[in-house]
Scaffold this motif. Structure first.
Motif, PDB file in Angstrom:
ATOM      1  N   ASP A  50       0.852  -1.187   0.000  1.00  0.00           N
ATOM      2  CA  ASP A  50       0.000   0.000   0.000  1.00  0.00           C
ATOM      3  C   ASP A  50       0.891   1.241   0.000  1.00  0.00           C
ATOM      4  N   LYS A  51       0.285   2.399  -0.062  1.00  0.00           N
ATOM      5  CA  LYS A  51       1.080   3.628  -0.189  1.00  0.00           C
ATOM      6  C   LYS A  51       1.880   3.942   1.075  1.00  0.00           C
ATOM      7  N   ARG A  52       1.437   3.452   2.234  1.00  0.00           N
ATOM      8  CA  ARG A  52       2.204   3.672   3.465  1.00  0.00           C
ATOM      9  C   ARG A  52       3.585   3.040   3.387  1.00  0.00           C
ATOM     10  N   ASP A  53       3.663   1.918   2.670  1.00  0.00           N
ATOM     11  CA  ASP A  53       4.926   1.180   2.616  1.00  0.00           C
ATOM     12  C   ASP A  53       5.985   1.852   1.748  1.00  0.00           C
ATOM     13  N   LEU A  54       5.610   2.891   1.035  1.00  0.00           N
ATOM     14  CA  LEU A  54       6.609   3.651   0.278  1.00  0.00           C
ATOM     15  C   LEU A  54       7.634   4.272   1.224  1.00  0.00           C
ATOM     16  N   LEU A  55       7.199   4.613   2.432  1.00  0.00           N
ATOM     17  CA  LEU A  55       8.086   5.219   3.412  1.00  0.00           C
ATOM     18  C   LEU A  55       9.199   4.260   3.833  1.00  0.00           C
ATOM     19  N   THR A  56       8.906   2.995   3.846  1.00  0.00           N
ATOM     20  CA  THR A  56       9.894   2.028   4.318  1.00  0.00           C
ATOM     21  C   THR A  56      10.659   1.379   3.167  1.00  0.00           C
ATOM     22  N   LEU A  62      18.612  -1.465   4.638  1.00  0.00           N
ATOM     23  CA  LEU A  62      19.197  -0.673   5.719  1.00  0.00           C
ATOM     24  C   LEU A  62      19.403  -1.532   6.965  1.00  0.00           C
ATOM     25  N   THR A  63      18.412  -2.316   7.320  1.00  0.00           N
ATOM     26  CA  THR A  63      18.509  -3.195   8.483  1.00  0.00           C
ATOM     27  C   THR A  63      19.639  -4.196   8.306  1.00  0.00           C
ATOM     28  N   THR A  64      19.714  -4.791   7.133  1.00  0.00           N
ATOM     29  CA  THR A  64      20.768  -5.766   6.860  1.00  0.00           C
ATOM     30  C   THR A  64      22.144  -5.132   6.992  1.00  0.00           C
ATOM     31  N   LEU A  65      22.320  -3.953   6.413  1.00  0.00           N
ATOM     32  CA  LEU A  65      23.618  -3.285   6.479  1.00  0.00           C
ATOM     33  C   LEU A  65      23.986  -2.900   7.912  1.00  0.00           C
ATOM     34  N   LEU A  66      23.028  -2.396   8.662  1.00  0.00           N
ATOM     35  CA  LEU A  66      23.293  -2.046  10.064  1.00  0.00           C
ATOM     36  C   LEU A  66      23.727  -3.269  10.866  1.00  0.00           C
ATOM     37  N   THR A  67      22.984  -4.349  10.726  1.00  0.00           N
ATOM     38  CA  THR A  67      23.289  -5.538  11.520  1.00  0.00           C
ATOM     39  C   THR A  67      24.574  -6.225  11.047  1.00  0.00           C
ATOM     40  N   GLU A  68      24.849  -6.212   9.746  1.00  0.00           N
ATOM     41  CA  GLU A  68      26.112  -6.769   9.260  1.00  0.00           C
ATOM     42  C   GLU A  68      27.295  -5.959   9.778  1.00  0.00           C
ATOM     43  N   GLY A  69      27.157  -4.645   9.757  1.00  0.00           N
ATOM     44  CA  GLY A  69      28.228  -3.792  10.276  1.00  0.00           C
ATOM     45  C   GLY A  69      28.498  -4.053  11.748  1.00  0.00           C
ATOM     46  N   GLY A  86      28.104  -0.332  12.335  1.00  0.00           N
ATOM     47  CA  GLY A  86      26.843  -0.534  11.618  1.00  0.00           C
ATOM     48  C   GLY A  86      26.378   0.723  10.916  1.00  0.00           C
ATOM     49  N   LEU A  87      26.508   1.865  11.584  1.00  0.00           N
ATOM     50  CA  LEU A  87      26.095   3.133  10.983  1.00  0.00           C
ATOM     51  C   LEU A  87      26.933   3.459   9.747  1.00  0.00           C
ATOM     52  N   VAL A  88      28.224   3.219   9.840  1.00  0.00           N
ATOM     53  CA  VAL A  88      29.105   3.487   8.696  1.00  0.00           C
ATOM     54  C   VAL A  88      28.723   2.595   7.521  1.00  0.00           C
ATOM     55  N   ARG A  89      28.481   1.329   7.817  1.00  0.00           N
ATOM     56  CA  ARG A  89      28.103   0.395   6.742  1.00  0.00           C
ATOM     57  C   ARG A  89      26.776   0.814   6.102  1.00  0.00           C
ATOM     58  N   ALA A  90      25.793   1.169   6.901  1.00  0.00           N
ATOM     59  CA  ALA A  90      24.480   1.552   6.373  1.00  0.00           C
ATOM     60  C   ALA A  90      24.548   2.863   5.610  1.00  0.00           C
ATOM     61  N   LYS A 122       9.158   2.057  11.882  1.00  0.00           N
ATOM     62  CA  LYS A 122      10.399   1.786  11.154  1.00  0.00           C
ATOM     63  C   LYS A 122      11.595   1.926  12.099  1.00  0.00           C
ATOM     64  N   ASN A 123      11.623   3.004  12.880  1.00  0.00           N
ATOM     65  CA  ASN A 123      12.729   3.228  13.809  1.00  0.00           C
ATOM     66  C   ASN A 123      12.781   2.157  14.893  1.00  0.00           C
TER      67      ASN A 123
END
Length: 192
Positions: A50-56, A62-69, A86-90, A122-123
């Motif tokens: 739906d249109k709400r999911d455009l925000l995410t 992003l989640t994958t990159l944060l957790t991999e980092g 994680g922040l640098v990777r994301a 999302k946060n």
């Protein structure tokens, strides 16, 4: 409409943000978004429920990159140093195109209670994923939760500053994220 053109997902996000800015989130329909993006409604629904999911859009990446980092941070790194990794990777996924969209995204969220709720969710999801990655490193749960929340806050502050700064297009979001995390670390230390 062309049967297939590359970049439909990105075009849908841009079209939605443009329409949300022009006429508001509530007044914008999926059909209008699809038309503006040059795709069909069925193409829209291939990418978003739906249109709400455009925000995410991009949240999984992003989640994958944060957790991999976090997982790949050096052994013995403090919880906040792991969050910094994680922040640098994301931040690496955020290029000039994301920077250009940020003010419209911020305005759309500010104008819609529904999008504010979606952004909060999302946060929370990002924070939970970061906390789980820290727990997997052996960090006790309360410490992991606090470090993850500081990471989410740092990323949000960094993204906001990065997107509003009139600096050079090549400015690295990672620098903003590390600065924001350092400021929050100092603020937390001053709480005693």
């Amino acid at each position: 409409m062309a049967r297939w053109e590359p970049g439909a997902r990105d075009r849908l996000v841009v079209a939605a943000l443009d329409l949300f800015t022009e006429q508001g989130y509530d007044a914008t329909t999926v059909a209008q978004i699809a038309e503006r993006a040059g795709v069909t409604k069925s193409t829209f629904f291939r990418y978003f429920p739906d249109k709400r999911d455009l925000l995410t859009a991009g949240q999984e990446t992003l989640t994958t990159l944060l957790t991999e980092g976090i997982a790949e941070a050096p052994e013995g790194a403090s919880p906040l140093d792991a969050v910094a990794a994680g922040l640098v990777r994301a931040a690496g996924m955020m290029g000039p195109d994301k920077r250009e969209l940020a003010p419209r995204l911020k305005a759309a969220i500010a104008a819609s209670a529904e999008l504010q709720e979606r952004n909060a969710l999302k946060n929370a999801t990002l924070g939970a994923a970061m906390a789980a990655a820290l727990v997997d490193r052996g960090v006790p749960e309360p410490t992991a939760a606090l470090a993850a929340e500081l990471g989410v806050l740092a990323f949000g502050r960094a993204y906001s500053a990065w997107s509003q700064d009139d600096g050079v297009a090549e400015d690295d979001l990672a620098e903003y994220a590390l600065t924001a995390l350092a400021e929050l670390r100092a603020a937390a230390a001053s709480l005693d």
